[in-house]
Design a protein around this motif. Structure first.
Motif, PDB file in Angstrom:
ATOM      1  N   LYS A   2       1.047  36.155  22.214  1.00 27.34           N
ATOM      2  CA  LYS A   2       0.883  34.719  21.989  1.00 27.34           C
ATOM      3  C   LYS A   2       0.568  34.481  20.511  1.00 27.34           C
ATOM      4  O   LYS A   2      -0.338  35.100  19.953  1.00 27.34           O
ATOM      5  CB  LYS A   2      -0.231  34.166  22.874  1.00 27.34           C
ATOM      6  CG  LYS A   2      -0.225  32.655  23.019  1.00 27.34           C
ATOM      7  CD  LYS A   2      -1.317  32.200  23.997  1.00 27.34           C
ATOM      8  CE  LYS A   2      -1.010  32.645  25.419  1.00 27.34           C
ATOM      9  NZ  LYS A   2      -2.021  32.114  26.370  1.00 27.34           N
ATOM     10  N   ILE A   3       1.327  33.578  19.894  1.00 26.54           N
ATOM     11  CA  ILE A   3       1.217  33.340  18.458  1.00 26.54           C
ATOM     12  C   ILE A   3       1.069  31.855  18.171  1.00 26.54           C
ATOM     13  O   ILE A   3       1.785  31.028  18.747  1.00 26.54           O
ATOM     14  CB  ILE A   3       2.464  33.875  17.713  1.00 26.54           C
ATOM     15  CG1 ILE A   3       2.522  35.402  17.796  1.00 26.54           C
ATOM     16  CG2 ILE A   3       2.472  33.436  16.245  1.00 26.54           C
ATOM     17  CD1 ILE A   3       3.808  35.998  17.263  1.00 26.54           C
ATOM     18  N   ILE A   4       0.124  31.514  17.292  1.00 30.35           N
ATOM     19  CA  ILE A   4       0.044  30.173  16.712  1.00 30.35           C
ATOM     20  C   ILE A   4       0.841  30.205  15.418  1.00 30.35           C
ATOM     21  O   ILE A   4       0.676  31.112  14.601  1.00 30.35           O
ATOM     22  CB  ILE A   4      -1.417  29.781  16.406  1.00 30.35           C
ATOM     23  CG1 ILE A   4      -2.193  29.501  17.688  1.00 30.35           C
ATOM     24  CG2 ILE A   4      -1.458  28.544  15.502  1.00 30.35           C
ATOM     25  CD1 ILE A   4      -3.678  29.226  17.452  1.00 30.35           C
ATOM     26  N   ALA A   5       1.730  29.238  15.228  1.00 27.73           N
ATOM     27  CA  ALA A   5       2.534  29.175  14.006  1.00 27.73           C
ATOM     28  C   ALA A   5       2.251  27.875  13.270  1.00 27.73           C
ATOM     29  O   ALA A   5       2.148  26.808  13.899  1.00 27.73           O
ATOM     30  CB  ALA A   5       4.017  29.284  14.331  1.00 27.73           C
ATOM     31  N   LEU A   6       2.131  27.958  11.950  1.00 20.52           N
ATOM     32  CA  LEU A   6       1.820  26.799  11.116  1.00 20.52           C
ATOM     33  C   LEU A   6       2.767  26.734   9.925  1.00 20.52           C
ATOM     34  O   LEU A   6       3.150  27.767   9.370  1.00 20.52           O
ATOM     35  CB  LEU A   6       0.383  26.886  10.582  1.00 20.52           C
ATOM     36  CG  LEU A   6      -0.752  27.007  11.593  1.00 20.52           C
ATOM     37  CD1 LEU A   6      -2.062  27.295  10.864  1.00 20.52           C
ATOM     38  CD2 LEU A   6      -0.870  25.737  12.416  1.00 20.52           C
ATOM     39  N   ASP A   7       3.136  25.529   9.537  1.00 16.81           N
ATOM     40  CA  ASP A   7       3.895  25.350   8.307  1.00 16.81           C
ATOM     41  C   ASP A   7       3.489  24.049   7.624  1.00 16.81           C
ATOM     42  O   ASP A   7       3.466  22.994   8.252  1.00 16.81           O
ATOM     43  CB  ASP A   7       5.394  25.319   8.556  1.00 16.81           C
ATOM     44  CG  ASP A   7       6.154  25.025   7.265  1.00 16.81           C
ATOM     45  OD1 ASP A   7       6.229  25.926   6.417  1.00 16.81           O
ATOM     46  OD2 ASP A   7       6.615  23.891   7.084  1.00 16.81           O
ATOM     47  N   SER A   8       3.172  24.145   6.341  1.00 19.66           N
ATOM     48  CA  SER A   8       2.881  22.960   5.533  1.00 19.66           C
ATOM     49  C   SER A   8       3.454  23.158   4.137  1.00 19.66           C
ATOM     50  O   SER A   8       2.929  22.643   3.165  1.00 19.66           O
ATOM     51  CB  SER A   8       1.363  22.719   5.462  1.00 19.66           C
ATOM     52  OG  SER A   8       0.703  23.846   4.901  1.00 19.66           O
ATOM     53  N   SER A   9       4.548  23.911   4.057  1.00 19.95           N
ATOM     54  CA  SER A   9       5.109  24.289   2.765  1.00 19.95           C
ATOM     55  C   SER A   9       5.931  23.189   2.108  1.00 19.95           C
ATOM     56  O   SER A   9       6.214  23.251   0.916  1.00 19.95           O
ATOM     57  CB  SER A   9       5.983  25.539   2.922  1.00 19.95           C
ATOM     58  OG  SER A   9       7.053  25.280   3.824  1.00 19.95           O
ATOM     59  N   GLY A  10       6.337  22.186   2.890  1.00 20.56           N
ATOM     60  CA  GLY A  10       7.182  21.121   2.365  1.00 20.56           C
ATOM     61  C   GLY A  10       6.735  19.758   2.858  1.00 20.56           C
ATOM     62  O   GLY A  10       5.546  19.515   3.057  1.00 20.56           O
ATOM     63  N   LEU A  11       7.701  18.889   3.083  1.00 20.10           N
ATOM     64  CA  LEU A  11       7.387  17.534   3.519  1.00 20.10           C
ATOM     65  C   LEU A  11       6.880  17.480   4.952  1.00 20.10           C
ATOM     66  O   LEU A  11       6.135  16.579   5.325  1.00 20.10           O
ATOM     67  CB  LEU A  11       8.637  16.649   3.390  1.00 20.10           C
ATOM     68  CG  LEU A  11       9.211  16.486   1.983  1.00 20.10           C
ATOM     69  CD1 LEU A  11      10.512  15.694   2.036  1.00 20.10           C
ATOM     70  CD2 LEU A  11       8.218  15.802   1.061  1.00 20.10           C
ATOM     71  N   GLN A  21       8.896  34.931  24.325  1.00 19.81           N
ATOM     72  CA  GLN A  21      10.060  34.213  23.807  1.00 19.81           C
ATOM     73  C   GLN A  21      10.087  32.756  24.268  1.00 19.81           C
ATOM     74  O   GLN A  21      11.139  32.104  24.223  1.00 19.81           O
ATOM     75  CB  GLN A  21      11.343  34.926  24.246  1.00 19.81           C
ATOM     76  CG  GLN A  21      11.543  36.281  23.602  1.00 19.81           C
ATOM     77  CD  GLN A  21      11.663  36.189  22.082  1.00 19.81           C
ATOM     78  OE1 GLN A  21      12.469  35.435  21.559  1.00 19.81           O
ATOM     79  NE2 GLN A  21      10.866  36.977  21.375  1.00 19.81           N
ATOM     80  N   THR A  22       8.948  32.247  24.665  1.00 13.26           N
ATOM     81  CA  THR A  22       8.871  30.875  25.169  1.00 13.26           C
ATOM     82  C   THR A  22       8.089  29.996  24.196  1.00 13.26           C
ATOM     83  O   THR A  22       6.992  30.354  23.765  1.00 13.26           O
ATOM     84  CB  THR A  22       8.178  30.830  26.552  1.00 13.26           C
ATOM     85  OG1 THR A  22       8.930  31.631  27.470  1.00 13.26           O
ATOM     86  CG2 THR A  22       8.121  29.401  27.076  1.00 13.26           C
ATOM     87  N   ALA A 200       8.071  26.468  15.069  1.00 14.01           N
ATOM     88  CA  ALA A 200       8.609  27.305  16.138  1.00 14.01           C
ATOM     89  C   ALA A 200       9.506  28.405  15.594  1.00 14.01           C
ATOM     90  O   ALA A 200       9.479  29.550  16.067  1.00 14.01           O
ATOM     91  CB  ALA A 200       9.381  26.444  17.138  1.00 14.01           C
ATOM     92  N   ALA A 201      10.324  28.084  14.574  1.00 12.28           N
ATOM     93  CA  ALA A 201      11.200  29.091  13.981  1.00 12.28           C
ATOM     94  C   ALA A 201      10.385  30.188  13.305  1.00 12.28           C
ATOM     95  O   ALA A 201      10.717  31.381  13.397  1.00 12.28           O
ATOM     96  CB  ALA A 201      12.154  28.436  12.985  1.00 12.28           C
ATOM     97  N   PHE A 202       9.296  29.809  12.647  1.00  9.43           N
ATOM     98  CA  PHE A 202       8.419  30.796  12.022  1.00  9.43           C
ATOM     99  C   PHE A 202       7.761  31.671  13.095  1.00  9.43           C
ATOM    100  O   PHE A 202       7.580  32.866  12.916  1.00  9.43           O
ATOM    101  CB  PHE A 202       7.351  30.105  11.180  1.00  9.43           C
ATOM    102  CG  PHE A 202       7.884  29.498   9.914  1.00  9.43           C
ATOM    103  CD1 PHE A 202       7.913  30.221   8.736  1.00  9.43           C
ATOM    104  CD2 PHE A 202       8.380  28.207   9.902  1.00  9.43           C
ATOM    105  CE1 PHE A 202       8.418  29.668   7.566  1.00  9.43           C
ATOM    106  CE2 PHE A 202       8.892  27.646   8.745  1.00  9.43           C
ATOM    107  CZ  PHE A 202       8.916  28.375   7.567  1.00  9.43           C
ATOM    108  N   GLY A 203       7.422  31.052  14.223  1.00 11.13           N
ATOM    109  CA  GLY A 203       6.805  31.801  15.311  1.00 11.13           C
ATOM    110  C   GLY A 203       7.738  32.838  15.912  1.00 11.13           C
ATOM    111  O   GLY A 203       7.321  33.950  16.248  1.00 11.13           O
ATOM    112  N   ILE A 204       9.020  32.487  16.047  1.00 14.46           N
ATOM    113  CA  ILE A 204       9.995  33.426  16.593  1.00 14.46           C
ATOM    114  C   ILE A 204      10.176  34.622  15.657  1.00 14.46           C
ATOM    115  O   ILE A 204      10.212  35.781  16.087  1.00 14.46           O
ATOM    116  CB  ILE A 204      11.345  32.715  16.832  1.00 14.46           C
ATOM    117  CG1 ILE A 204      11.215  31.692  17.965  1.00 14.46           C
ATOM    118  CG2 ILE A 204      12.439  33.726  17.154  1.00 14.46           C
ATOM    119  CD1 ILE A 204      10.803  32.268  19.303  1.00 14.46           C
ATOM    120  N   LEU A 205      10.290  34.349  14.349  1.00 12.87           N
ATOM    121  CA  LEU A 205      10.373  35.454  13.387  1.00 12.87           C
ATOM    122  C   LEU A 205       9.100  36.294  13.418  1.00 12.87           C
ATOM    123  O   LEU A 205       9.138  37.521  13.297  1.00 12.87           O
ATOM    124  CB  LEU A 205      10.593  34.908  11.975  1.00 12.87           C
ATOM    125  CG  LEU A 205      12.005  34.448  11.612  1.00 12.87           C
ATOM    126  CD1 LEU A 205      12.024  33.907  10.184  1.00 12.87           C
ATOM    127  CD2 LEU A 205      13.018  35.564  11.760  1.00 12.87           C
TER     128      LEU A 205
END
Length: 239
Positions: A2-11, A21-22, A200-205
């Motif tokens: 189980k992964i928490i994914a975060l992104d604030s790199s852009g807008l 994989q869910t 979500a894309a960052f989480g899959i990678l």
């Protein structure tokens, strides 16, 4: 896993929860608020909605950069704080890799472009390579690792492959007209639901990174800027 994914790199401010994989939940917003106002409240809302026990989290995935200097610092501080508080590792995903992952499985070249100001873009060139296994799956492969270059240079690199290219990212509306002049090969632009960063894309990678042991201790994490901030350039007397 189980992964928490975060992104604030852009807008876009984006957070997601991935289990195996869910995609359990995802929250994206692009509006007139700073990421410091949105990122933690978004994650807390997801936690409440899915009744997430934070002790069950294996790792925290994060867009490590490049991108907005302020945005990266906010994301980094958020992930680092969570990682230290929960004693969980951080999985650092290159921003352009995560953005390219939106177009999973395409046979076209993928060229994410983020507006880096000063007539430059943060960019890279990617493709998906089919794995030799069943069911069919694909691995993201970098033909040009993320970098900061002019739009002319990245267009020339794309043309050199002689293949159709899909562009995406917040640099598209800025440089779309210029690309019409520069591109010599067939090209197109990703649709609205795929053209910005998604946690979500960052989480899959990150799931693949985790299996490969590509994690760092929260205390050791630092964002990757690729170039100096404007304040640092001015301090050093640079243009």
């Amino acid at each position: 896993m189980k992964i928490i994914a975060l992104d604030s790199s852009g807008l876009v401010a984006s957070s997601a929860i991935i289990e195996d994989q869910t995609l359990i939940a995802e929250y994206n917003i692009q509006y007139k608020k700073t990421h410091s106002q949105t990122l933690l409240p978004m994650l807390d809302e997801l936690r409440k909605m899915v009744e997430l026990d934070l002790d069950t989290i294996d790792a925290i995935a994060l867009a490590k950069g490049p991108g907005s200097f302020t945005g990266l610092r906010i994301g980094s501080a958020t992930a680092k704080g969570l990682g230290l508080a929960m004693n969980k590792p951080i999985i650092e995903i290159p921003t352009l890799d995560g953005l390219a992952c939106n177009l999973y499985g395409t046979d076209k070249l993928i060229c994410p472009i983020m507006d880096a100001r000063r007539n430059q873009v943060y960019t890279g060139i990617y493709e998906f390579v089919k794995r030799k296994e069943k069911p069919v799956s694909y691995k993201l492969s970098s033909l040009l690792s993320q970098c900061a270059v002019s739009i002319e240079e990245i267009a020339e690199r794309c043309n050199s492959f002689g293949r159709e290219v899909i562009f995406l990212g917040d640099g598209v509306p800025v440089f779309e007209e210029k690309l019409t002049e520069l591109m010599k090969v067939p090209y197109g632009f990703a649709p609205a639901h795929m053209n910005r960063q998604r946690a979500a894309a960052f989480g899959i990678l990150a799931a693949d990174y985790y299996k490969e042991g590509k994690v760092v201790n929260a205390a050791d994490h630092a964002p990757e800027y690729l170039r100096l901030s404007q304040a640092e350039r001015e301090k050093r007397g640079m243009v």
